[in-house]
Design a protein around this motif. Structure first.
Motif, PDB file in Angstrom:
ATOM      1  N   VAL A  28       0.854  -1.191   0.000  1.00 58.33           N
ATOM      2  CA  VAL A  28       0.000   0.000   0.000  1.00 58.33           C
ATOM      3  C   VAL A  28       0.889   1.240   0.000  1.00 58.33           C
ATOM      4  O   VAL A  28       1.894   1.310   0.717  1.00 58.33           O
ATOM      5  CB  VAL A  28      -0.925   0.017   1.232  1.00 58.33           C
ATOM      6  N   ASN A  29       0.508   2.210  -0.807  1.00 55.58           N
ATOM      7  CA  ASN A  29       1.254   3.473  -0.850  1.00 55.58           C
ATOM      8  C   ASN A  29       0.281   4.638  -0.690  1.00 55.58           C
ATOM      9  O   ASN A  29      -0.726   4.710  -1.402  1.00 55.58           O
ATOM     10  CB  ASN A  29       2.015   3.604  -2.177  1.00 55.58           C
ATOM     11  N   VAL A  30       0.592   5.523   0.252  1.00 59.15           N
ATOM     12  CA  VAL A  30      -0.202   6.741   0.451  1.00 59.15           C
ATOM     13  C   VAL A  30       0.736   7.946   0.470  1.00 59.15           C
ATOM     14  O   VAL A  30       1.900   7.825   0.868  1.00 59.15           O
ATOM     15  CB  VAL A  30      -1.013   6.677   1.770  1.00 59.15           C
ATOM     16  N   PRO A  31       0.267   9.104   0.040  1.00 57.37           N
ATOM     17  CA  PRO A  31       1.137  10.283  -0.026  1.00 57.37           C
ATOM     18  C   PRO A  31       1.469  10.884   1.333  1.00 57.37           C
ATOM     19  O   PRO A  31       2.496  11.527   1.506  1.00 57.37           O
ATOM     20  CB  PRO A  31       0.327  11.265  -0.889  1.00 57.37           C
ATOM     21  N   ARG A  32       0.576  10.666   2.305  1.00 57.80           N
ATOM     22  CA  ARG A  32       0.780  11.236   3.638  1.00 57.80           C
ATOM     23  C   ARG A  32       0.379  10.211   4.700  1.00 57.80           C
ATOM     24  O   ARG A  32      -0.366   9.280   4.419  1.00 57.80           O
ATOM     25  CB  ARG A  32      -0.070  12.507   3.816  1.00 57.80           C
ATOM     26  N   GLY A  33       0.873  10.418   5.898  1.00 51.71           N
ATOM     27  CA  GLY A  33       0.482   9.523   6.980  1.00 51.71           C
ATOM     28  C   GLY A  33      -0.973   9.747   7.364  1.00 51.71           C
ATOM     29  O   GLY A  33      -1.541  10.827   7.138  1.00 51.71           O
ATOM     30  N   GLY A  34      -1.594   8.715   7.941  1.00 46.38           N
ATOM     31  CA  GLY A  34      -2.984   8.858   8.346  1.00 46.38           C
ATOM     32  C   GLY A  34      -3.557   7.527   8.797  1.00 46.38           C
ATOM     33  O   GLY A  34      -2.823   6.635   9.232  1.00 46.38           O
ATOM     34  N   VAL A  35      -4.858   7.400   8.673  1.00 47.30           N
ATOM     35  CA  VAL A  35      -5.566   6.191   9.092  1.00 47.30           C
ATOM     36  C   VAL A  35      -6.412   5.697   7.931  1.00 47.30           C
ATOM     37  O   VAL A  35      -6.948   6.488   7.152  1.00 47.30           O
ATOM     38  CB  VAL A  35      -6.460   6.473  10.319  1.00 47.30           C
ATOM     39  N   ALA A  36      -6.519   4.361   7.810  1.00 49.80           N
ATOM     40  CA  ALA A  36      -7.297   3.790   6.710  1.00 49.80           C
ATOM     41  C   ALA A  36      -8.238   2.709   7.216  1.00 49.80           C
ATOM     42  O   ALA A  36      -7.913   1.964   8.145  1.00 49.80           O
ATOM     43  CB  ALA A  36      -6.374   3.212   5.664  1.00 49.80           C
ATOM     44  N   THR A  37      -9.407   2.663   6.607  1.00 52.58           N
ATOM     45  CA  THR A  37     -10.329   1.555   6.829  1.00 52.58           C
ATOM     46  C   THR A  37     -10.090   0.564   5.711  1.00 52.58           C
ATOM     47  O   THR A  37     -10.245   0.893   4.528  1.00 52.58           O
ATOM     48  CB  THR A  37     -11.795   2.029   6.806  1.00 52.58           C
ATOM     49  N   ILE A  38      -9.681  -0.628   6.066  1.00 54.36           N
ATOM     50  CA  ILE A  38      -9.339  -1.651   5.072  1.00 54.36           C
ATOM     51  C   ILE A  38     -10.446  -2.698   5.023  1.00 54.36           C
ATOM     52  O   ILE A  38     -10.790  -3.305   6.033  1.00 54.36           O
ATOM     53  CB  ILE A  38      -7.990  -2.304   5.415  1.00 54.36           C
ATOM     54  N   THR A  39     -10.992  -2.886   3.844  1.00 56.19           N
ATOM     55  CA  THR A  39     -12.058  -3.865   3.632  1.00 56.19           C
ATOM     56  C   THR A  39     -11.546  -4.981   2.738  1.00 56.19           C
ATOM     57  O   THR A  39     -10.942  -4.714   1.687  1.00 56.19           O
ATOM     58  CB  THR A  39     -13.285  -3.214   2.967  1.00 56.19           C
ATOM     59  N   ILE A  40     -11.771  -6.223   3.147  1.00 55.62           N
ATOM     60  CA  ILE A  40     -11.322  -7.382   2.380  1.00 55.62           C
ATOM     61  C   ILE A  40     -12.547  -8.172   1.930  1.00 55.62           C
ATOM     62  O   ILE A  40     -13.423  -8.502   2.743  1.00 55.62           O
ATOM     63  CB  ILE A  40     -10.392  -8.279   3.216  1.00 55.62           C
ATOM     64  N   LYS A  41     -12.590  -8.457   0.631  1.00 50.91           N
ATOM     65  CA  LYS A  41     -13.715  -9.212   0.059  1.00 50.91           C
ATOM     66  C   LYS A  41     -13.213 -10.489  -0.592  1.00 50.91           C
ATOM     67  O   LYS A  41     -12.080 -10.545  -1.105  1.00 50.91           O
ATOM     68  CB  LYS A  41     -14.447  -8.364  -0.983  1.00 50.91           C
ATOM     69  N   ASP A  42     -14.073 -11.509  -0.580  1.00 48.99           N
ATOM     70  CA  ASP A  42     -13.705 -12.764  -1.230  1.00 48.99           C
ATOM     71  C   ASP A  42     -14.010 -12.687  -2.725  1.00 48.99           C
ATOM     72  O   ASP A  42     -14.446 -11.638  -3.237  1.00 48.99           O
ATOM     73  CB  ASP A  42     -14.414 -13.952  -0.568  1.00 48.99           C
ATOM     74  N   SER A  43     -13.809 -13.804  -3.417  1.00 51.70           N
ATOM     75  CA  SER A  43     -13.975 -13.816  -4.875  1.00 51.70           C
ATOM     76  C   SER A  43     -15.414 -13.593  -5.317  1.00 51.70           C
ATOM     77  O   SER A  43     -15.676 -13.249  -6.470  1.00 51.70           O
ATOM     78  CB  SER A  43     -13.467 -15.148  -5.442  1.00 51.70           C
ATOM     79  N   LYS A  44     -16.376 -13.761  -4.386  1.00 51.17           N
ATOM     80  CA  LYS A  44     -17.781 -13.535  -4.699  1.00 51.17           C
ATOM     81  C   LYS A  44     -18.222 -12.112  -4.393  1.00 51.17           C
ATOM     82  O   LYS A  44     -19.386 -11.754  -4.612  1.00 51.17           O
ATOM     83  CB  LYS A  44     -18.651 -14.524  -3.922  1.00 51.17           C
ATOM     84  N   GLY A  45     -17.297 -11.297  -3.848  1.00 52.28           N
ATOM     85  CA  GLY A  45     -17.629  -9.914  -3.524  1.00 52.28           C
ATOM     86  C   GLY A  45     -18.177  -9.715  -2.130  1.00 52.28           C
ATOM     87  O   GLY A  45     -18.571  -8.598  -1.770  1.00 52.28           O
TER      88      GLY A  45
END
Length: 223
Positions: free
Chosen positions: A117-134
């Motif tokens: 993952v690359n972001v231009p500035r520091g911060g906080v992210a909400t990361i969502t993971i989905k399977d192959s069916k969405g």
């Protein structure tokens, strides 16, 4: 390891070659007809009203120009065929190598999946993971630093179960320290085990994940 056939590329090349040959035959036939008509007109022209030779000269020049263009097209077709063959050979050379490319879908295997993952500035992210069916299998919050970093997932779902091995896609909703939204670029890595030639450009295969060869950012081959 599976390498797809080159049916589409071969069909396109055959069509182009056939078109070029057909065009060459047509111009040759028309040129012969033109010369026949020209000879007939010259034989039967009136001495009191001779034909304008400038028109004949212009027409001959036009025919020569068209013929030259057809030869140029034939040369370009040959060069494109050679280039396609070279690209295919290079693509096969990726098999067995670990590549990194733009993308958000990677494989969970033996309880481990990773994204860069690359972001231009520091911060906080909400990361969502989905399977192959969405379907969403996990949602997490992670602190990010500016630049590149690796996000690893051990396959634990939001219900504390272990996800099955397979392909999973990550979505990163990032905000900097001021709360402003920022774009997060994601990359994936994996070992190439096949090449698909059915598209306009070769596609590298990491399991069932397809990576266009022009999206590859780096290649590492084990010593």
């Amino acid at each position: 390891m599976a390498v797809s056939s080159t049916t589409s590329s071969t069909s396109t090349s055959s069509t182009s070659s056939a078109s070029t040959v057909s065009g060459g035959a047509a111009i040759a036939e028309n040129f012969d007809q033109f010369l026949t008509l020209l000879t007939t007109q010259l034989k039967n022209q009136s001495p009191l009203d001779p034909l304008d030779t400038n028109q004949f000269t212009q027409q001959l020049v036009q025919f020569a120009g068209v013929e030259q263009q057809l030869k140029t097209n034939e040369t370009l077709t040959s060069l494109l065929s050679l280039n396609a063959a070279g690209t295919a050979t290079n693509a096969v050379g990726f098999i067995g190598a670990t590549i990194t490319s733009d993308g958000a879908t990677t494989r969970l295997e033996k309880g481990k999946a990773e994204w860069q993952v690359n972001v231009p500035r520091g911060g906080v992210a909400t990361i969502t993971i989905k399977d192959s069916k969405g379907s969403v299998v996990q949602t997490l919050t992670k602190t990010l630093t500016a630049g590149d970093q690796t996000y690893s997932w051990d396959g634990t779902t939001s219900t504390a179960q272990k996800a099955a091995d397979g392909e999973y896609t990550i979505t990163v909703d990032a905000k900097d320290t001021t709360g402003a939204a920022m774009t997060a670029a994601t990359k994936i890595s994996g070992v190439v085990d096949g090449v698909d030639f059915t598209g306009s450009i070769p596609t590298l295969k990491i399991g069932s994940i397809s990576v266009p060869i022009d999206k590859v950012k780096s290649v590492v081959r084990a010593q």
